[in-house]
Design a protein around this motif. Structure first.
Motif, short mmCIF file in Angstrom:
data_model
loop_
_atom_site.label_atom_id
_atom_site.label_comp_id
_atom_site.label_asym_id
_atom_site.label_seq_id
_atom_site.Cartn_x
_atom_site.Cartn_y
_atom_site.Cartn_z
N PHE A 456 4.89 -56.29 62.45
CA PHE A 456 3.68 -55.99 63.23
C PHE A 456 3.46 -57.05 64.32
O PHE A 456 3.01 -56.72 65.42
N LEU A 457 3.74 -58.30 64.00
CA LEU A 457 3.44 -59.38 64.93
C LEU A 457 4.45 -59.49 66.06
O LEU A 457 4.10 -59.85 67.18
N GLU A 458 5.73 -59.17 65.78
CA GLU A 458 6.75 -59.34 66.81
C GLU A 458 6.60 -58.33 67.96
O GLU A 458 7.20 -58.50 69.02
N LEU A 459 5.79 -57.30 67.75
CA LEU A 459 5.55 -56.32 68.82
C LEU A 459 5.02 -56.98 70.08
O LEU A 459 5.28 -56.53 71.20
N TYR A 460 4.26 -58.05 69.90
CA TYR A 460 3.55 -58.67 71.02
C TYR A 460 4.10 -60.06 71.37
O TYR A 460 3.43 -60.86 72.00
N LYS A 461 5.34 -60.29 70.96
CA LYS A 461 5.96 -61.58 71.23
C LYS A 461 6.27 -61.76 72.71
O LYS A 461 6.01 -62.82 73.29
N ASP A 462 6.82 -60.73 73.32
CA ASP A 462 7.22 -60.81 74.72
C ASP A 462 6.42 -59.85 75.58
O ASP A 462 6.23 -58.68 75.21
N LYS A 463 6.00 -60.34 76.71
CA LYS A 463 5.20 -59.53 77.64
C LYS A 463 5.88 -58.21 77.96
O LYS A 463 5.22 -57.15 78.01
N LYS A 464 7.16 -58.24 78.17
CA LYS A 464 7.91 -57.03 78.50
C LYS A 464 8.70 -56.52 77.31
O LYS A 464 9.68 -55.80 77.46
N GLY A 465 8.26 -56.88 76.10
CA GLY A 465 8.89 -56.33 74.91
C GLY A 465 8.74 -54.82 74.88
O GLY A 465 7.75 -54.27 75.36
N GLY A 466 9.72 -54.15 74.30
CA GLY A 466 9.77 -52.69 74.38
C GLY A 466 8.55 -51.96 73.88
O GLY A 466 8.24 -50.87 74.36
N ASN A 467 7.82 -52.53 72.91
CA ASN A 467 6.67 -51.83 72.34
C ASN A 467 5.37 -52.60 72.54
O ASN A 467 4.40 -52.37 71.83
N ASN A 468 5.33 -53.51 73.52
CA ASN A 468 4.13 -54.30 73.75
C ASN A 468 3.10 -53.48 74.53
O ASN A 468 2.03 -53.16 74.02
#
Length: 546
Positions: A456-468
Motif C-alpha cells: 500500500f505504501l510503495e504506491l506513493y514512493k515515486d511521483k511518476k510511479g505507475g499507480n501514484n
C-alpha cells in the motif's frame, strides 16, 4: 493490488471452504417413476457454464501491462505463475514443480513442470525470463513494473540505469529459472502468484504486438483459454485442454457479461441469467443490500483493501496540504457506512488495512469538522483566497461510487461550504485521465497484491510511479521505504513503515475513506469459487451442479 473498478485480511483468509459448503448435489433429481423403480437419472452431459458479470470492459488481457482487478480476473483464469494460491489460502507450486532458496534468501531456483501454452507450445523458463524483463523494460511502460523491483537490478533497468542483461532473472535451460533478488524478500513466492510475474509466450508476443487484444490471437497457460471477446459486451473463456492440471477444472466455460448497472445485474441474477452478482467482479446495488442481508442470501467477507480519494497535488487548490487535510477531516465516514454502504465496512483513518495495520488507531479523527474548518481557513489565506471555487470530484461509472460521491458532496457543502461538481466516466477512460493528471479529486481503491503493508505504501514512493497519480513525492518517505527493505527485524521494519505511513497521512495526497468488505449473491449450485482475503477471485476449481 490492482486498482479496482468498484471496490466498493490477509491472504490466509480464504473463502474457498465456505463457498464449497453452499452448493447443491451433483446429480439431477430422479424423475417420477410409476413402476416403483429405484433407478437414478443419468448424469447430465450438458456443458457446465458459469455466468458472471464483469461490470466493464477489461483494459487488457496482457499480464505484463495489467494494473486493475477487472483485467486481473481474466488474466488469472487464462494464465498461471510459478505459484498459485490454493483453497487453503497458502501458496503452492503451479507452473513450477519445485524450487530451492539459498541460505541468504536472495536466490531462488525454480524447476518448471511439463506444461503447454493454450496453442500447444511448451511453457519454458525462457518465457518467464522474457515476460519479467518485458514488464520491466521502460519501452513497455508497465505501470506495475515496480512489482518486479524486488529482483536484482529490476528498478535500475526500469529507470534506465542498468542493462536488461543485468536483471537478476535467467533461464538456465528450458526447465530451470534462476532468480536473484535485490534483498531477501520473505513474501517472494506470494509475489510469483501475482499476474505481473506470469509468463507470456515469447514467440507469440514477438510475432504480434496486439496478441492480447483479441481472442483469436490470445495465448495463455492457465486453466481456461480466451475464446470470445466482443468488446464492451461479452467475454468467454473455455476449459484449456492443454493445461497441465486440466483434470481439476470442472467448468467447461465461463461467460462474462459487461453490464455496468448494478440493478440490472441483480435482476439478471434473480431471473437466472447470471449465477453470481456483486463482488469481486462487480458490486451489489446499495439500495438492495439491507433486504439481501436480511434474507440471508448475501455473503460478506472482510478484504485487505482501502477505498480512498486521490488529490491532484499539482492542481489548485489541492496543491495546499491544509486544504487537502480539511477535505479529509470534514467527512463523516461512519455515517457513510451506516447510511450508504451498509455492509460492515470500517472507517479508514490510515492507508493500510486492519489485517496488516501499522497503527490500529489511525492518524486523524473522523468527522473532525472543527479542525477541518480551521485548516481550510488557513489554507485559503496561504493561497490568497477568500473562498474556494467549485471543485470537481471524479469517479468511474458505478451506482455505488455515485452514491458515495453524492453523500460526500453533501458533507463538504454542509461542513465546509464548498460547492462540488460530480463527474463520472467509463473505467478505461477514467483510469487514463487519472494517469494523465486530468482530475482534481478522483476516487480509487486498492486491494493488496500480497500480505504486507509495503504494497500500500510503495504506491506513493515515486511521483511518476505507475499507480501514484497524485504527483506527490516526499524525500523522507522514500528514504524510509528504502530503509525498510534492508531491515530484517520484523518489529523494527514495522516501526519504519509506520513512520512512513504517518508522513503519508500528514501530507495527505490521498484521503482514506473506508476499509473494504466484499458482498455478493450466488447460485446455490455453484461451488469451489475461491475469493481470497486480498479480493482475488479464482475459478480454477469452480463447479456448477447440473
Amino acid at each position: 493490488m490492482k486498482k479496482n473498478v468498484f471496490l466498493a485480511m490477509s491472504s490466509i483468509l480464504v473463502l474457498g471452504a465456505a463457498l464449497a459448503g453452499c452448493g447443491g448435489g451433483n446429480q439431477a433429481a430422479a424423475p417420477a417413476d410409476n413402476q416403483g423403480s429405484n433407478a437414478e437419472a443419468p448424469a447430465s452431459t450438458d456443458p457446465k457454464v458459469l455466468k458472471v458479470n464483469l461490470h466493464s470492459e477489461p483494459p487488457t488481457a496482457d499480464p505484463g501491462i495489467a494494473e486493475d482487478s477487472t483485467s486481473g480476473t481474466i488474466i488469472r483464469a487464462t494464465f498461471e505463475g510459478l505459484t498459485r494460491t490454493g483453497e487453503d489460502g497458502k501458496v503452492h507450486e503451479a507452473a513450477a514443480e519445485s524450487y530451492e532458496v539459498s541460505e541468504d534468501g536472495t536466490k531462488y531456483t525454480f524447476k518448471l513442470r511439463d506444461a503447454k501454452w493454450s496453442n500447444g507450445d511448451p511453457v519454458t523458463a525462457h518465457d518467464f525470463e522474457f515476460a519479467w524483463k518485458r514488464a520491466l523494460d521502460p519501452k513497455t511502460a508497465s505501470n506495475y513494473a515496480y512489482q518486479l523491483y524486488y529482483i536484482k537490478n529490476g528498478e535500475a533497468f526500469n529507470k534506465g540505469e542498468a542493462k536488461m542483461d543485468d536483471v537478476g532473472v535467467k533461464a538456465l535451460d528450458d526447465k530451470t529459472l534462476e532468480v536473484t533478488l535485490q534483498n531477501p524478500t520473505p513474501f517472494f513466492t506470494e509475489l510469483t502468484a501475482f499476474y505481473t510475474y506470469y509468463p507470456v509466450n515469447k514467440k507469440v508476443v514477438e510475432a504480434n504486438e496486439k496478441w492480447a487484444a483479441d481472442a483469436a490471437t490470445h495465448v495463455g497457460n492457465g486453466p481456461f483459454k480466451l475464446t470470445t471477446w466482443e468488446h464492451k459486451n461479452k467475454l468467454v473463456v473455455e476449459k484449456n485442454d492443454n493445461y497441465w492440471d486440466k483434470d481439476s477444472v470442472k467448468l467447461d466455460k465461463i461467460e462474462f457479461s459487461m453490464v455496468e448497472d448494478e440493478n440490472t445485474e441483480l435482476s439478471m441474477f434473480d431471473n437466472g441469467e447470471l449465477d453470481w452478482a456483486g463482488a469481486p467482479t462487480s458490486a451489489l446495488p446499495t439500495d438492495a443490500i439491507p433486504a439481501l442481508k436480511d434474507s440471508g442470501k448475501m455473503k460478506t467477507q472482510p478484504t485487505a483493501g482501502t477505498y480512498w480519494y486521490k488529490f491532484n497535488t499539482e492542481k489548485p487548490p489541492f496543491n495546499n496540504v491544509k486544504i487537502r487535510k480539511a477535505f479529509a477531516y470534514s467527512i463523516d465516514r461512519q455515517a457513510l457506512i451506516d447510511n450508504v454502504l451498509q455492509a460492515g465496512q470500517l472507517p479508514a483513518t490510515g492507508a493500510v488495512p486492519p489485517s496488516m495495520a501499522l497503527n490500529k488507531d489511525g492518524y486523524f479523527k473522523d468527522n473532525d469538522i472543527e479542525t477541518a474548518k480551521k485548516l481550510l481557513e488557513e489554507g485559503l489565506k496561504e493561497e490568497g483566497l477568500t473562498s474556494l471555487p467549485t471543485v470537481t470530484l471524479s469517479y468511474n461509472t458505478s451506482e455505488g461510487h455515485k452514491k458515495i460521491a453524492e453523500a460526500i458532496q453533501d458533507q463538504w457543502k454542509k461542513n465546509l461550504g464548498v460547492d462540488v461538481k460530480l463527474e463520472n466516466k467509463e473505467w478505461k477512460v477514467y483510469i487514463e485521465d487519472l494517469h494523465q493528471g486530468n482530475y482534481q479529486i478522483g476516487r480509487m481503491g486498492w486491494l493488496g497484491d500480497f500480505n504486507d503493508p509495503i504494497n500500500f505504501l510503495e504506491l506513493y514512493k515515486d511521483k511518476k510511479g505507475g499507480n501514484n497519480d497524485t504527483n506527490w513525492e516526499n524525500p523522507k518517505y522514500k528514504e524510509l521505504l528504502n530503509q525498510s527493505s534492508l531491515e530484517m527485524d520484523p518489529a523494527k521494519r514495522a516501526a519504519i513503515l509506520a513512520d512512513a505511513e504517518k508522513i503519508l497521512m500528514e501530507d495527505m495526497p490521498i484521503m482514506p475513506i473506508y476499509f473494504y468488505t466484499q458482498s455478493w449473491v450466488q447460485n446455490d449450485k455453484v461451488t469451489g469459487v475461491i475469493v481470497d482475503g486480498l479480493g482475488n477471485v479464482d475459478y480454477k476449481l469452480a463447479d456448477k451442479a447440473q
